[in-house]
Design a protein around this motif. Structure first.
Motif, PDB file in Angstrom:
ATOM      1  N   VAL A   1      -6.124  49.592  42.154  1.00  0.00           N
ATOM      2  CA  VAL A   1      -5.407  48.741  40.733  1.00  0.00           C
ATOM      3  C   VAL A   1      -5.149  47.349  41.165  1.00  0.00           C
ATOM      4  CG1 VAL A   1      -3.421  48.947  39.275  1.00  0.00           C
ATOM      5  CG2 VAL A   1      -4.408  51.027  40.191  1.00  0.00           C
ATOM      6  N   VAL A   2      -5.714  46.504  40.347  1.00  0.00           N
ATOM      7  CA  VAL A   2      -5.762  45.126  40.422  1.00  0.00           C
ATOM      8  C   VAL A   2      -5.151  44.504  39.348  1.00  0.00           C
ATOM      9  CG1 VAL A   2      -7.523  45.171  42.565  1.00  0.00           C
ATOM     10  CG2 VAL A   2      -8.287  44.690  40.073  1.00  0.00           C
ATOM     11  N   ASP A   3      -4.906  43.312  39.499  1.00  0.00           N
ATOM     12  CA  ASP A   3      -4.346  42.357  38.599  1.00  0.00           C
ATOM     13  C   ASP A   3      -5.047  41.030  38.575  1.00  0.00           C
ATOM     14  OD1 ASP A   3      -3.126  40.851  36.385  1.00  0.00           O
ATOM     15  OD2 ASP A   3      -1.240  40.886  37.186  1.00  0.00           O
ATOM     16  N   VAL A   4      -6.075  40.792  37.850  1.00  0.00           N
ATOM     17  CA  VAL A   4      -7.011  39.999  38.184  1.00  0.00           C
ATOM     18  C   VAL A   4      -7.448  39.078  36.530  1.00  0.00           C
ATOM     19  CG1 VAL A   4      -9.649  39.137  38.518  1.00  0.00           C
ATOM     20  CG2 VAL A   4      -8.451  41.050  39.863  1.00  0.00           C
ATOM     21  N   VAL A   5      -7.149  37.923  36.662  1.00  0.00           N
ATOM     22  CA  VAL A   5      -7.221  37.015  35.248  1.00  0.00           C
ATOM     23  C   VAL A   5      -8.308  35.703  35.718  1.00  0.00           C
ATOM     24  CG1 VAL A   5      -6.019  35.401  34.061  1.00  0.00           C
ATOM     25  CG2 VAL A   5      -4.815  37.611  34.876  1.00  0.00           C
ATOM     26  N   LEU A   6      -9.039  35.664  34.611  1.00  0.00           N
ATOM     27  CA  LEU A   6     -10.125  34.745  34.597  1.00  0.00           C
ATOM     28  C   LEU A   6      -9.902  33.710  33.328  1.00  0.00           C
ATOM     29  CD1 LEU A   6     -14.075  35.065  34.988  1.00  0.00           C
ATOM     30  CD2 LEU A   6     -12.984  33.759  32.887  1.00  0.00           C
ATOM     31  N   THR A   7     -10.010  32.503  33.588  1.00  0.00           N
ATOM     32  CA  THR A   7      -9.875  31.151  32.782  1.00  0.00           C
ATOM     33  C   THR A   7     -10.958  30.291  33.077  1.00  0.00           C
ATOM     34  OG1 THR A   7      -8.422  29.959  34.396  1.00  0.00           O
ATOM     35  CG2 THR A   7      -7.378  31.518  32.565  1.00  0.00           C
ATOM     36  N   ALA A   8     -11.395  29.756  31.894  1.00  0.00           N
ATOM     37  CA  ALA A   8     -12.370  28.623  32.057  1.00  0.00           C
ATOM     38  C   ALA A   8     -12.293  27.664  31.144  1.00  0.00           C
ATOM     39  CB  ALA A   8     -13.753  29.456  31.245  1.00  0.00           C
ATOM     40  N   LYS A   9     -12.682  26.488  31.302  1.00  0.00           N
ATOM     41  CA  LYS A   9     -12.401  25.390  30.607  1.00  0.00           C
ATOM     42  C   LYS A   9     -13.444  24.322  31.277  1.00  0.00           C
ATOM     43  CE  LYS A   9      -9.106  22.212  28.670  1.00  0.00           C
ATOM     44  NZ  LYS A   9      -9.527  22.321  27.183  1.00  0.00           N
ATOM     45  N   ASP A  10     -14.092  23.514  30.440  1.00  0.00           N
ATOM     46  CA  ASP A  10     -15.239  22.383  30.544  1.00  0.00           C
ATOM     47  C   ASP A  10     -16.042  22.879  31.848  1.00  0.00           C
ATOM     48  OD1 ASP A  10     -13.692  20.922  28.649  1.00  0.00           O
ATOM     49  OD2 ASP A  10     -12.313  20.217  30.241  1.00  0.00           O
ATOM     50  N   GLY A  11     -16.637  24.056  31.818  1.00  0.00           N
ATOM     51  CA  GLY A  11     -17.492  24.262  32.811  1.00  0.00           C
ATOM     52  C   GLY A  11     -17.156  24.958  34.025  1.00  0.00           C
ATOM     53  N   GLU A  12     -15.831  24.947  34.181  1.00  0.00           N
ATOM     54  CA  GLU A  12     -15.093  25.323  35.465  1.00  0.00           C
ATOM     55  C   GLU A  12     -14.410  26.858  35.159  1.00  0.00           C
ATOM     56  OE1 GLU A  12     -12.469  22.228  37.093  1.00  0.00           O
ATOM     57  OE2 GLU A  12     -14.046  20.886  37.298  1.00  0.00           O
ATOM     58  N   LEU A  13     -14.784  27.645  36.155  1.00  0.00           N
ATOM     59  CA  LEU A  13     -14.084  28.934  36.198  1.00  0.00           C
ATOM     60  C   LEU A  13     -13.044  29.154  37.187  1.00  0.00           C
ATOM     61  CD1 LEU A  13     -17.071  31.388  36.221  1.00  0.00           C
ATOM     62  CD2 LEU A  13     -15.506  30.962  34.212  1.00  0.00           C
ATOM     63  N   ILE A  14     -11.967  29.704  36.859  1.00  0.00           N
ATOM     64  CA  ILE A  14     -11.109  30.177  37.972  1.00  0.00           C
ATOM     65  C   ILE A  14     -10.745  31.538  37.777  1.00  0.00           C
ATOM     66  CG2 ILE A  14      -8.559  29.786  38.682  1.00  0.00           C
ATOM     67  CD1 ILE A  14      -8.813  26.757  37.582  1.00  0.00           C
ATOM     68  N   ILE A  15     -10.740  32.306  38.807  1.00  0.00           N
ATOM     69  CA  ILE A  15     -10.627  33.723  38.952  1.00  0.00           C
ATOM     70  C   ILE A  15      -9.417  33.980  39.722  1.00  0.00           C
ATOM     71  CG2 ILE A  15     -11.212  36.169  39.292  1.00  0.00           C
ATOM     72  CD1 ILE A  15     -14.074  35.203  38.664  1.00  0.00           C
TER      73      ILE A  15
ATOM     74  N   LYS B   1      -4.180  38.163  41.387  1.00  0.00           N
ATOM     75  CA  LYS B   1      -2.664  38.164  41.399  1.00  0.00           C
ATOM     76  C   LYS B   1      -2.349  39.335  42.471  1.00  0.00           C
ATOM     77  CE  LYS B   1      -1.549  36.194  37.064  1.00  0.00           C
ATOM     78  NZ  LYS B   1      -1.152  36.469  36.023  1.00  0.00           N
ATOM     79  N   THR B   2      -3.028  40.567  42.667  1.00  0.00           N
ATOM     80  CA  THR B   2      -2.960  41.362  43.586  1.00  0.00           C
ATOM     81  C   THR B   2      -2.971  40.903  45.085  1.00  0.00           C
ATOM     82  OG1 THR B   2      -4.073  42.906  42.014  1.00  0.00           O
ATOM     83  CG2 THR B   2      -3.338  43.810  43.984  1.00  0.00           C
ATOM     84  N   ASN B   3      -3.816  40.089  45.593  1.00  0.00           N
ATOM     85  CA  ASN B   3      -4.050  39.547  46.659  1.00  0.00           C
ATOM     86  C   ASN B   3      -3.681  38.324  46.989  1.00  0.00           C
ATOM     87  OD1 ASN B   3      -4.785  42.175  47.605  1.00  0.00           O
ATOM     88  ND2 ASN B   3      -6.799  41.777  46.600  1.00  0.00           N
ATOM     89  N   ASP B   4      -3.184  37.508  45.910  1.00  0.00           N
ATOM     90  CA  ASP B   4      -2.884  35.862  45.972  1.00  0.00           C
ATOM     91  C   ASP B   4      -4.166  35.169  46.222  1.00  0.00           C
ATOM     92  OD1 ASP B   4      -0.251  36.440  45.154  1.00  0.00           O
ATOM     93  OD2 ASP B   4       0.524  36.960  47.332  1.00  0.00           O
TER      94      ASP B   4
END
Length: 142
Positions: free
Chosen positions: A61-75, A78-81
């Motif tokens: 069980v994990v807590d993973v979030v993806l955001t995207a803006k202006d050609g850049e991704l950030i994943i 939160k489970t493993n910092d």
């Protein structure tokens, strides 16, 4: 052959989602949460989920979030910092989906954003990604 599979994934996803209606949607429109992660090399074995499930009792069980803006991704895992940064480039836009080429930690992958309609008629924005031997399935945080 390995390069053909991701391209076929994108094309099939685009065809499936193109029948769902004419609603524009993009990767930047939402904060995305991981629902499942499957290891492609282990016959689709689900290795991670967003909540405990009887369907995947051995998955982490994990807590993973993806955001995207202006050609850049950030994943953000939160489970493993852990934070993974990458890039995306729009490849194809249809009336109901957008397809992207993505790069994370030097690995190329493909993503498609569209609405998924369920048997009960409800629908939600979804973001399937294929990268580095994994299929990641994200849903939008509303």
């Amino acid at each position: 052959m390995k390069k053909i599979i991701p391209v076929l994934f994108i094309l099939i996803t685009a065809m499936i989602f193109s029948a769902c209606g004419k609603e524009e949607i993009g990767i930047e429109d939402y904060e995305w949460h991981l629902r499942t992660a499957a290891n492609v090399n282990s016959e689709g074995l689900v290795v991670a989920v967003d909540e405990k499930s009887e369907s995947y009792p051995d998955a982490k069980v994990v807590d993973v979030v993806l955001t995207a803006k202006d050609g850049e991704l950030i994943i953000t895992d939160k489970t493993n910092d852990e934070v993974y940064e990458g890039a995306y480039e729009e490849m194809l836009v249809t009336e109901s989906s957008e397809d992207y080429k993505i790069i994370i930690k030097g690995k190329d992958g493909y993503a498609a954003v569209a609405y998924t309609t369920y048997d009960d008629g409800t629908k939600e924005p979804t973001l399937p990604i294929t990268i580095g031997g994994y299929d990641l399935y994200f849903y939008a945080n509303n």
